[in-house]
Write a protein that holds these residues in place. Structure first.
Motif, short mmCIF file in Angstrom:
data_model
loop_
_atom_site.label_atom_id
_atom_site.label_comp_id
_atom_site.label_asym_id
_atom_site.label_seq_id
_atom_site.Cartn_x
_atom_site.Cartn_y
_atom_site.Cartn_z
N LEU A 36 0.84 -1.20 0.00
CA LEU A 36 0.00 0.00 0.00
C LEU A 36 0.88 1.26 0.00
CD1 LEU A 36 -2.68 -0.93 2.70
CD2 LEU A 36 -3.03 -0.84 0.23
N TRP A 37 0.44 2.26 -0.75
CA TRP A 37 1.09 3.56 -0.68
C TRP A 37 0.61 4.28 0.58
CZ3 TRP A 37 5.01 4.86 -3.69
CH2 TRP A 37 5.15 4.23 -4.94
N MET A 38 1.49 5.06 1.17
CA MET A 38 1.16 5.82 2.37
C MET A 38 0.82 7.26 1.99
SD MET A 38 4.16 4.43 4.88
CE MET A 38 3.49 5.28 6.30
N GLN A 39 -0.02 7.87 2.84
CA GLN A 39 -0.41 9.27 2.63
C GLN A 39 0.67 10.16 3.24
OE1 GLN A 39 -3.23 10.04 0.94
NE2 GLN A 39 -2.81 12.22 0.98
N THR A 40 1.61 10.61 2.41
CA THR A 40 2.69 11.46 2.87
C THR A 40 2.82 12.67 1.97
OG1 THR A 40 4.34 10.29 1.54
CG2 THR A 40 3.97 9.49 3.79
N CYS A 46 5.82 3.68 0.61
CA CYS A 46 4.87 2.57 0.63
C CYS A 46 5.35 1.55 1.65
CB CYS A 46 4.74 1.93 -0.75
SG CYS A 46 6.24 1.14 -1.37
N PHE A 47 4.47 0.59 1.97
CA PHE A 47 4.90 -0.48 2.86
C PHE A 47 4.29 -1.79 2.41
CE2 PHE A 47 0.98 0.96 4.57
CZ PHE A 47 0.47 0.07 5.51
N THR A 48 4.95 -2.86 2.77
CA THR A 48 4.58 -4.19 2.31
C THR A 48 4.55 -5.17 3.47
OG1 THR A 48 6.90 -4.75 1.84
CG2 THR A 48 5.62 -3.80 0.04
N ALA A 49 3.77 -6.23 3.31
CA ALA A 49 3.71 -7.29 4.32
C ALA A 49 3.70 -8.63 3.61
CB ALA A 49 2.48 -7.13 5.20
N SER A 51 3.94 -13.22 3.99
CA SER A 51 3.77 -14.42 4.80
C SER A 51 5.06 -14.84 5.50
CB SER A 51 3.22 -15.58 3.94
OG SER A 51 3.96 -15.71 2.76
N ASP A 52 6.16 -14.12 5.25
CA ASP A 52 7.39 -14.38 6.00
C ASP A 52 7.33 -13.76 7.41
OD1 ASP A 52 7.83 -11.67 5.61
OD2 ASP A 52 9.65 -11.90 4.43
N GLY A 53 6.22 -13.04 7.71
CA GLY A 53 6.04 -12.49 9.05
C GLY A 53 6.66 -11.13 9.27
N GLN A 54 6.93 -10.40 8.19
CA GLN A 54 7.57 -9.10 8.32
C GLN A 54 6.85 -8.02 7.52
OE1 GLN A 54 12.11 -9.26 8.85
NE2 GLN A 54 11.72 -10.89 7.37
N VAL A 55 6.96 -6.78 8.02
CA VAL A 55 6.49 -5.60 7.31
C VAL A 55 7.71 -4.75 6.98
CG1 VAL A 55 5.11 -3.48 7.46
CG2 VAL A 55 4.27 -5.60 8.51
N TYR A 56 7.80 -4.30 5.73
CA TYR A 56 8.89 -3.44 5.29
C TYR A 56 8.32 -2.11 4.80
CZ TYR A 56 12.20 -7.40 5.14
OH TYR A 56 13.01 -8.46 5.46
N TRP A 57 9.04 -1.01 5.10
CA TRP A 57 8.71 0.30 4.55
C TRP A 57 9.75 0.67 3.51
CZ3 TRP A 57 7.52 -1.06 9.48
CH2 TRP A 57 6.21 -0.78 9.92
N TRP A 58 9.28 1.33 2.43
CA TRP A 58 10.15 1.69 1.32
C TRP A 58 9.91 3.15 0.94
CZ3 TRP A 58 13.03 -2.61 -0.11
CH2 TRP A 58 12.49 -3.85 0.27
N ASP A 59 10.94 3.81 0.43
CA ASP A 59 10.83 5.17 -0.07
C ASP A 59 11.51 5.20 -1.43
OD1 ASP A 59 10.92 7.88 -0.67
OD2 ASP A 59 11.29 8.48 1.40
#
Length: 219
Positions: A36-40, A46-49, A51-59
């Protein structure tokens, strides 16, 4: 998100190959099931999730060489990847810019706050919901503290302030549910899709024990 866990983004003005792709060694270890894209202000985060059990944020301003932040979805708050729950769906509401929710393979919903003081405190709450993977998760557009979830044979309606149980649950259907969403125009109306080919329309102000309309979309 790719099946191998990599993240790509495109510029629609430049058809063809993606503008950038995450390196495999810095990507998710399983498919990225939510992005999902973030409202910035910049519109580049954006950030991703997965099934490996992790959330990552990207710019994307910084390239996709590595995530700018991460979170292990460990409900014990020990940040142990061995305890992590696999993500199936992401939910993000722009009016709550630091909050987000993750539906998991294990049937739980994890409520998170990215701006918590410590990494462990980013796991704000856990809702134990369904007996199988969660396929849909969405806040009510008129009352964002109310959200729905879909898993197994039911749709459940939750209040963010009540963590012990859902406040409304549809009857158990004969077939699995695949998806659901709120009406963008009426706060008490939502739609759910069943794997037997039916689309149900529910109006909670009219009745709660059965849909107001069921339409066979395909057989």
């Amino acid at each position: 998100g790719c099946l191998n866990g990599q993240i790509c983004y495109w510029d629609t003005r430049k058809p063809g190959k993606p503008v950038d792709t995450t390196p495999i060694e810095k990507s998710h270890r399983d498919p990225a099931n939510g992005i999902l894209w973030m409202q910035t202000k910049t519109g580049t985060e954006c950030f991703t999730a997965s099934s490996d059990g992790q959330v990552y944020w990207w710019d994307i301003r910084k390239g996709l060489s590595e995530p700018v932040d991460s979170l292990i979805l460990d409900p014990t708050k020990k940040l142990d990847i061995n305890n992590a729950l696999g993500a199936t769906v992401l939910e993000y509401e722009a009016t709550m810019p630091t909050k987000f929710m993750v539906g998991t393979e294990q049937g739980s919903i994890i409520s998170c706050n990215r701006k918590a003081k410590t990494a462990a405190d980013k796991i704000a709450a856990l809702y134990t919901t369904h007996s199988g993977p969660i396929y849909a998760l969405e806040r009510n557009p008129f009352a964002p503290k109310v959200f729905l979830s879909v898993g197994d044979w039911t749709t459940r309606i939750w209040s963010e302030d009540v963590k012990d149980s859902s406040i409304i649950s549809t009857k158990y259907h004969d077939s699995y549910l695949a998806d659901a969403c709120w009406s963008p125009h009426r706060p008490a109306v939502f739609y759910s899709a069943r794997k037997d080919g039916y689309l149900d329309c529910w109006d909670l102000l009219f009745k709660q024990n059965s849909p107001t309309l069921s339409v066979s979309v395909f057989n």
